[in-house]
Scaffold this active site. Structure first.
Site, PDB file in Angstrom:
ATOM      1  N   TYR A   1      -9.627 -10.740 -12.759  1.00 34.20           N
ATOM      2  CA  TYR A   1      -8.346 -10.759 -13.100  1.00 34.20           C
ATOM      3  C   TYR A   1      -8.203 -10.589 -14.279  1.00 34.20           C
ATOM      4  CZ  TYR A   1      -5.100 -12.715  -9.621  1.00 34.20           C
ATOM      5  OH  TYR A   1      -4.507 -12.834  -8.627  1.00 34.20           O
TER       6      TYR A   1
ATOM      7  N   GLU B   1      -4.399  -9.830 -16.008  1.00 32.25           N
ATOM      8  CA  GLU B   1      -2.959  -9.854 -16.298  1.00 32.25           C
ATOM      9  C   GLU B   1      -3.014  -9.513 -17.725  1.00 32.25           C
ATOM     10  OE1 GLU B   1      -0.993 -13.312 -15.194  1.00 32.25           O
ATOM     11  OE2 GLU B   1      -1.657 -12.758 -13.030  1.00 32.25           O
TER      12      GLU B   1
ATOM     13  N   ASP C   1      10.320  11.099 -10.394  1.00 30.62           N
ATOM     14  CA  ASP C   1       9.179  10.842  -9.414  1.00 30.62           C
ATOM     15  C   ASP C   1       8.407  12.015  -8.902  1.00 30.62           C
ATOM     16  OD1 ASP C   1       7.889  10.050  -7.438  1.00 30.62           O
ATOM     17  OD2 ASP C   1       9.374   8.589  -6.305  1.00 30.62           O
TER      18      ASP C   1
ATOM     19  N   THR D   1       2.820   8.270  -7.559  1.00 33.61           N
ATOM     20  CA  THR D   1       1.645   7.737  -6.955  1.00 33.61           C
ATOM     21  C   THR D   1       0.440   8.433  -7.414  1.00 33.61           C
ATOM     22  OG1 THR D   1       2.167   9.371  -5.056  1.00 33.61           O
ATOM     23  CG2 THR D   1       2.832   6.809  -4.697  1.00 33.61           C
TER      24      THR D   1
ATOM     25  N   LYS E   1      -1.747  11.245  -3.737  1.00 32.58           N
ATOM     26  CA  LYS E   1      -1.333  12.377  -2.852  1.00 32.58           C
ATOM     27  C   LYS E   1      -1.934  13.716  -3.516  1.00 32.58           C
ATOM     28  CE  LYS E   1       3.011   9.860  -1.078  1.00 32.58           C
ATOM     29  NZ  LYS E   1       3.488   9.154  -2.234  1.00 32.58           N
TER      30      LYS E   1
ATOM     31  N   ARG F   1      -5.344   5.000  -3.669  1.00 30.65           N
ATOM     32  CA  ARG F   1      -3.640   4.539  -3.650  1.00 30.65           C
ATOM     33  C   ARG F   1      -3.239   3.690  -4.683  1.00 30.65           C
ATOM     34  NH1 ARG F   1      -2.359   5.652   1.848  1.00 30.65           N
ATOM     35  NH2 ARG F   1      -0.393   4.900   1.236  1.00 30.65           N
TER      36      ARG F   1
HETATM   37  N1  DSN Z   1       5.061   7.787   2.207  1.00 33.12           N
HETATM   38  C1  DSN Z   1       5.251   8.825   1.342  1.00 33.12           C
HETATM   39  C2  DSN Z   1       5.562   9.982   1.795  1.00 33.12           C
HETATM   40  O1  DSN Z   1       5.147  10.419   3.119  1.00 33.12           O
HETATM   41  O2  DSN Z   1       6.200  11.098   1.474  1.00 33.12           O
HETATM   42  C3  DSN Z   1       6.421   8.547   0.375  1.00 33.12           C
HETATM   43  O3  DSN Z   1       6.276   7.207  -0.105  1.00 33.12           O
END
Ligand code: DSN
Length: 409
Positions: A49, A51, A195, A221, A224, A230
């Protein structure tokens, strides 16, 4: 070893790895992480942990974890040219929630890209916290060009006077004009949040415009095109650093997942390499080659093409809806999303399009000259979605073709 302790689960994990390896994975938000990222994710860091933030924790035993988090922060700042980085967000939606919470009060007006125009639920959709907590107004693409119309956006923003412009994409395939968005934000007194979840890896490599010099806050994120674990990450100007950090913790989250933060540090190091730059540009080259091959075979790409890793394909010429197509394609070893097109005349459960992306294919090692073959397989299935023999043959051909491209690196 899971294989000795829990044979059932072990077999399921193996089955999923085998499935991923034998199909063309074309969901643009997915990728294949390196074994180094997997190693960090599976490390003992998951036991701890932490925090708080480096040097300001609420638990003892942080000597090593502080160094790990600082390493991830430094790498993030250097890679994107940002003043401040928060690397603790559990994923993209909490990262976006933190960005709103840092600068907005409930009821504040916001603008974001509509879902069918390429935006995300967290960009102000009514079923999401962003549409429930804030007075959300959707930007839609021009119905003729399917492109953002910056004059129309400016007009709308001057009327709405949003507190923030929340700009980002999950299916808008063209590059944003971040300089113009900054000018609109300034003209209407808004903060600019971008974003870059989908394109983060492309931005890092210079294969897509970088909003960091223009935006007040950039969220993403990390799993990707960035090819990390993730997770989520937030970049911002120094003057917003305290507000962002407090929004993430204690505003939204408790303890960060430090195995995820360490895996992100690995991915950020990978993304700073020359090899990753070449990889990111190849993702875009592959997407452009695929879009051209699909157009050559009679399909229409929403907005006419792509500047990134993804495209939405309008299937109306093929007399098959997106969901039926996605199911048939999966049986043929090609995994994608069904997706609405802008101003879709069909309902969301059976929309008119599919969304295709090239990150996983590029990670496997496919190059632009492979895209004609991929397009032939896709169009063959779209032409005859009920032809089971053809679908089975395609699945075999795809699996055989992919045998020469290793899945794990
Ligand atoms: N789930 C993502 C996507 O497939 O574009 C977006 O959060």
């Amino acid at each position: 070893m899971i294989s000795e302790f829990d044979e059932t689960l072990s077999e399921l994990i193996k089955a999923e790895e085998a499935r991923q390896a034998r199909v063309l994975r074309m969901i643009p938000s997915e990728n294949i992480v390196s074994d180094n990222v997997l190693e960090a994710l599976g490390s003992v860091l998951t036991n701890k942990y932490s925090e708080g933030y480096p040097g300001k924790r609420y638990y003892q035993g942080q000597a090593v974890l502080d160094q790990i988090e600082r390493l991830a922060q430094e790498r993030a700042r250097a890679l994107f040219g940002a003043e401040h980085a928060n690397v603790q967000s559990y994923s993209g939606s909490p990262a976006n929630m933190a960005a709103y919470m840092a600068v907005c009060q409930p009821g504040d007006p916001i603008v974001g890209l509509g879902l069918n125009s390429g935006g995300h639920l967290t960009h102000g959709r009514n079923v999401n916290f962003s549409g429930k907590l804030y007075d959300a107004h959707a930007i839609e693409v021009n119905p003729e060009t399917e492109l953002l119309d910056y004059d129309a956006i400016e007009k709308m923003c001057l009327e709405v006077r949003p507190k923030v412009m929340f700009i980002g994409t999950t299916s808008y395939s063209r590059a944003f004009d971040f300089e113009r968005i900054r000018a609109i934000a300034d003209a209407c007194g808004a903060l600019m949040i971008v974003d870059i979840a989908h394109v983060a890896g492309l931005v890092a490599a210079g294969a897509y415009p970088n909003p960091v010099p223009y935006a007040d806050i950039v969220t993403m994120t990390t799993h990707k095109t960035l090819r990390g674990p993730r997770g989520g990450m937030i970049l911002c100007r120094e003057k917003l650093a305290r507000d962002i950090d407090r929004a993430v913790f204690p505003g939204i989250q408790g303890g960060p997942h430090m195995n995820q933060v360490a895996a992100l540090a690995v991915a950020l190091k990978e993304a700073a390499s020359e090899g990753f730059k070449r990889y990111a540009f190849r993702i875009v080259d592959n997407a452009r080659a695929l879009a051209k091959a699909l157009v050559d075979r009679g399909l229409r790409i929403v907005s006419g093409g792509t500047d990134c890793h993804l495209m939405v394909v309008d299937l109306r010429a093929k007399a098959v809806d997106g969901k039926t197509a996605a199911i048939a394609l999966e049986k043929a070893g090609i995994v994608c999303n069904f997706n609405a097109i802008p101003y879709d005349p069909n309902p969301p459960r059976h929309p008119s399009g599919i969304r295709l992306g090239t990150p996983c294919l590029t990670t496997r090692g496919l190059v632009p000259s492979d895209m004609t073959r991929v397009a032939d397989w896709i169009v063959g299935v779209l032409d005859e979605p009920d032809n089971q023999a053809r679908i089975e043959r395609t699945a075999c051909e795809v699996a055989e073709f992919l045998e020469k491209f290793p899945y794990r690196h």
